[in-house]
Write a protein that holds these residues in place. Structure first.
Motif, PDB file in Angstrom:
ATOM      1  N   VAL A 160       0.740  -1.390  -0.059  1.00  0.00           N
ATOM      2  CA  VAL A 160      -0.207   0.023  -0.081  1.00  0.00           C
ATOM      3  C   VAL A 160       1.011   1.253   0.018  1.00  0.00           C
ATOM      4  N   TYR A 161       0.708   2.115  -1.057  1.00  0.00           N
ATOM      5  CA  TYR A 161       1.719   3.243  -1.183  1.00  0.00           C
ATOM      6  C   TYR A 161       0.900   4.557  -1.675  1.00  0.00           C
ATOM      7  N   THR A 162       1.782   5.557  -1.693  1.00  0.00           N
ATOM      8  CA  THR A 162       1.321   6.571  -2.428  1.00  0.00           C
ATOM      9  C   THR A 162       2.342   7.075  -3.374  1.00  0.00           C
ATOM     10  N   VAL A 163       2.008   8.135  -4.126  1.00  0.00           N
ATOM     11  CA  VAL A 163       2.684   8.431  -5.224  1.00  0.00           C
ATOM     12  C   VAL A 163       2.830  10.070  -5.015  1.00  0.00           C
ATOM     13  N   LYS A 164       4.218  10.607  -5.244  1.00  0.00           N
ATOM     14  CA  LYS A 164       4.291  12.008  -5.245  1.00  0.00           C
ATOM     15  C   LYS A 164       5.704  12.273  -6.160  1.00  0.00           C
ATOM     16  N   GLY A 165       5.371  13.266  -7.013  1.00  0.00           N
ATOM     17  CA  GLY A 165       6.508  13.641  -8.107  1.00  0.00           C
ATOM     18  C   GLY A 165       7.036  12.442  -8.656  1.00  0.00           C
ATOM     19  N   GLY A 166       6.235  11.534  -9.135  1.00  0.00           N
ATOM     20  CA  GLY A 166       6.611  10.374  -9.670  1.00  0.00           C
ATOM     21  C   GLY A 166       7.307   9.328  -9.019  1.00  0.00           C
TER      22      GLY A 166
ATOM     23  N   TYR B 297      -2.440   3.856  -3.174  1.00  0.00           N
ATOM     24  CA  TYR B 297      -2.375   2.568  -4.024  1.00  0.00           C
ATOM     25  C   TYR B 297      -2.238   1.521  -3.660  1.00  0.00           C
ATOM     26  N   ILE B 298      -2.973   0.473  -4.194  1.00  0.00           N
ATOM     27  CA  ILE B 298      -2.706  -0.947  -3.532  1.00  0.00           C
ATOM     28  C   ILE B 298      -2.191  -1.839  -4.807  1.00  0.00           C
TER      29      ILE B 298
ATOM     30  N   VAL C 296      -7.489  10.593   2.701  1.00  0.00           N
ATOM     31  CA  VAL C 296      -7.589   9.975   1.642  1.00  0.00           C
ATOM     32  C   VAL C 296      -8.719  10.248   0.746  1.00  0.00           C
ATOM     33  N   LYS C 297      -8.400  10.469  -0.595  1.00  0.00           N
ATOM     34  CA  LYS C 297      -9.496  11.027  -1.557  1.00  0.00           C
ATOM     35  C   LYS C 297      -9.947   9.774  -2.442  1.00  0.00           C
ATOM     36  N   GLU C 298      -9.010   8.859  -2.624  1.00  0.00           N
ATOM     37  CA  GLU C 298      -9.274   7.696  -3.597  1.00  0.00           C
ATOM     38  C   GLU C 298      -8.446   6.625  -3.091  1.00  0.00           C
ATOM     39  N   ILE C 299      -8.905   5.300  -3.474  1.00  0.00           N
ATOM     40  CA  ILE C 299      -8.134   3.956  -3.389  1.00  0.00           C
ATOM     41  C   ILE C 299      -8.097   3.392  -4.844  1.00  0.00           C
ATOM     42  N   VAL C 300      -6.685   3.324  -5.155  1.00  0.00           N
ATOM     43  CA  VAL C 300      -6.579   2.704  -6.699  1.00  0.00           C
ATOM     44  C   VAL C 300      -5.718   1.512  -6.666  1.00  0.00           C
ATOM     45  N   PHE C 301      -6.354   0.618  -7.261  1.00  0.00           N
ATOM     46  CA  PHE C 301      -5.729  -0.773  -7.410  1.00  0.00           C
ATOM     47  C   PHE C 301      -4.746  -0.764  -8.685  1.00  0.00           C
ATOM     48  N   CYS C 302      -3.717  -0.559  -8.530  1.00  0.00           N
ATOM     49  CA  CYS C 302      -2.600  -0.430  -9.382  1.00  0.00           C
ATOM     50  C   CYS C 302      -1.114  -1.073  -9.081  1.00  0.00           C
TER      51      CYS C 302
ATOM     52  N   TYR D 257     -14.000  -4.736   1.262  1.00  0.00           N
ATOM     53  CA  TYR D 257     -13.542  -4.442   2.658  1.00  0.00           C
ATOM     54  C   TYR D 257     -13.390  -2.995   2.846  1.00  0.00           C
ATOM     55  N   VAL D 258     -12.857  -2.375   1.725  1.00  0.00           N
ATOM     56  CA  VAL D 258     -12.852  -0.816   1.717  1.00  0.00           C
ATOM     57  C   VAL D 258     -13.963  -0.180   1.706  1.00  0.00           C
ATOM     58  N   LYS D 259     -14.902  -0.835   1.043  1.00  0.00           N
ATOM     59  CA  LYS D 259     -16.408   0.067   1.076  1.00  0.00           C
ATOM     60  C   LYS D 259     -16.889  -0.339   2.247  1.00  0.00           C
ATOM     61  N   LYS D 260     -16.560  -1.374   2.845  1.00  0.00           N
ATOM     62  CA  LYS D 260     -17.269  -1.630   4.414  1.00  0.00           C
ATOM     63  C   LYS D 260     -16.488  -0.484   5.417  1.00  0.00           C
ATOM     64  N   ILE D 261     -15.314  -0.468   5.177  1.00  0.00           N
ATOM     65  CA  ILE D 261     -14.810   0.582   6.352  1.00  0.00           C
ATOM     66  C   ILE D 261     -14.857   1.955   6.051  1.00  0.00           C
ATOM     67  N   GLN D 262     -14.990   2.173   4.530  1.00  0.00           N
ATOM     68  CA  GLN D 262     -14.810   3.669   3.931  1.00  0.00           C
ATOM     69  C   GLN D 262     -15.673   3.681   2.978  1.00  0.00           C
ATOM     70  N   PRO D 263     -16.930   3.701   3.388  1.00  0.00           N
ATOM     71  CA  PRO D 263     -17.989   3.691   2.004  1.00  0.00           C
ATOM     72  C   PRO D 263     -18.003   4.838   1.205  1.00  0.00           C
ATOM     73  N   ASN D 264     -17.567   6.067   1.668  1.00  0.00           N
ATOM     74  CA  ASN D 264     -17.584   7.408   1.039  1.00  0.00           C
ATOM     75  C   ASN D 264     -16.246   7.572   0.145  1.00  0.00           C
ATOM     76  N   ILE D 265     -15.232   6.753   0.224  1.00  0.00           N
ATOM     77  CA  ILE D 265     -14.056   6.869  -0.558  1.00  0.00           C
ATOM     78  C   ILE D 265     -14.232   6.205  -1.722  1.00  0.00           C
ATOM     79  N   SER D 266     -13.737   6.730  -2.776  1.00  0.00           N
ATOM     80  CA  SER D 266     -13.962   6.280  -4.276  1.00  0.00           C
ATOM     81  C   SER D 266     -12.665   5.309  -4.412  1.00  0.00           C
ATOM     82  N   THR D 267     -13.413   4.315  -5.158  1.00  0.00           N
ATOM     83  CA  THR D 267     -12.467   3.157  -5.545  1.00  0.00           C
ATOM     84  C   THR D 267     -12.080   3.145  -7.171  1.00  0.00           C
ATOM     85  N   ARG D 268     -10.904   2.816  -7.417  1.00  0.00           N
ATOM     86  CA  ARG D 268     -10.536   2.910  -8.835  1.00  0.00           C
ATOM     87  C   ARG D 268      -9.902   1.692  -9.089  1.00  0.00           C
TER      88      ARG D 268
END
Ligand code: SF4
Length: 218
Positions: free
Chosen positions: A3-9, A29-30, A79-85, A103-114
Motif C-alpha cells: 500500500v503506497y502513495t505517489v508524489k512527484g513520480g 494505491y494498492i 484519502v480521496k481515492e483508493i486505486v488498485f494499480c 472491505y474498503v467499501k465496508k470500512i470507508q463507504p464514501n471513499i472512491s475506488t478505482r
C-alpha cells in the motif's frame, strides 16, 4: 511496497507519506501482484532503475489480510481515492481484489475506488467478471494503448494474441453495466497524434470516455 502513495513520480510507503505530510488529501494505491498477461514495450517492470530500486516489486504476493492490516493503519480522513494499480495486472488476482474492495467499501463507504487494468480480466478468467465489481468499484480505468488490434498486439505483446483488443472493449461494455465510471486511457509519449485521434473515434463509437495520461505504469 503493498500500500503506497505517489508524489512527484516517486512511490512512498503510506506511513512515510503521512508522517511527512499530514495535511494534503491524496490517493492510496494498492499493489497486489507483479504478474501480467501483457508484456508492454513501455512497462516499468522492464526498466533497470525500477528493478534495482525494487520499489514496487513484490518478492511475495500479499495476502488479503496483509493488505487489510496496512489499510487499517491509513488515516482515511486524508484519502480521496483508493486505486488498485502497481507493477502487474490486478484482475489476475480477481478473488483477492474483490475481497479487498468489499472491505474498503465496508470500512470507508464514501471513499472512491478505482481499478487500473489492461481490460483482459475476462480473457484471463474465461467469463464476464463485471458483476464481481457491483457496488464496490466506482471507476474502471482501462489501458487502450492503440487504435487497432494489430498495433495493440505490437505494443502489449499480449499472451492472448490478436483477440485481446476486441476482448478489452467487450470488458468495457460489460463494466459499464455495473461500474459508475468506465474510462479508457492512452499514454501520451508512446501514442502518435494520428493514433490518439483514431482512439478518440473508437471510444466515441463504444460510448467510453478516453483519457490521455502521462507515461507511467498502468
Ligand atoms: S504496462 Fe501494465 S498491462 Fe502492460 S505489461 Fe506492464 S503491468 Fe501489464
Amino acid at each position: 511496497m503493498i500500500v503506497y502513495t505517489v508524489k512527484g513520480g516517486k512511490y512512498f510507503p503510506v506511513a512515510e507519506s503521512f508522517a511527512n505530510d499530514a495535511e494534503t488529501l491524496r490517493g492510496i494505491y494498492i499493489n497486489l501482484t507483479n504478474r501480467c498477461n501483457n508484456d508492454c514495450v513501455f512497462c516499468l517492470r522492464d526498466k533497470k532503475v525500477m528493478a534495482a530500486e525494487k520499489s514496487l516489486w513484490l518478492d511475495e504476493e500479499p495476502t488479503v489480510d496483509d493488505v487489510k492490516a496496512e489499510l487499517n493503519a491509513v488515516p482515511f480522513h486524508l484519502v480521496k481515492e483508493i486505486v488498485f494499480c502497481g507493477f502487474g495486472e490486478p484482475t489476475i488476482r480477481l478473488a483477492e481484489l474483490t475481497e479487498i474492495l468489499r472491505y474498503v467499501k465496508k470500512i470507508q463507504p464514501n471513499i472512491s475506488t478505482r481499478l487500473n487494468t489492461n481490460g483482459l480480466g475476462e480473457l484471463e478468467h474465461g467469463r464476464d467478471i463485471s458483476a464481481d465489481f457491483k457496488n464496490i468499484l466506482d471507476v474502471a480505468s482501462i489501458s487502450l494503448n492503440a487504435a487497432t488490434a494489430e498495433r495493440y498486439l505490437k505494443i502489449t505483446r499480449s499472451k492472448f494474441g490478436i483477440q485481446a483488443y476486441a476482448a478489452m472493449f467487450t470488458f468495457a461494455e460489460h463494466m459499464k453495466k455495473t461500474v459508475p465510471q468506465v474510462v479508457m486511457t492512452i499514454v501520451d509519449k508512446v501514442t502518435p497524434p494520428d493514433e490518439i485521434s483514431a482512439c478518440k473515434k473508437i471510444c466515441a463509437e463504444h460510448g467510453v470516455t478516453l483519457r490521455i495520461r502521462p507515461y507511467e505504469n498502468s
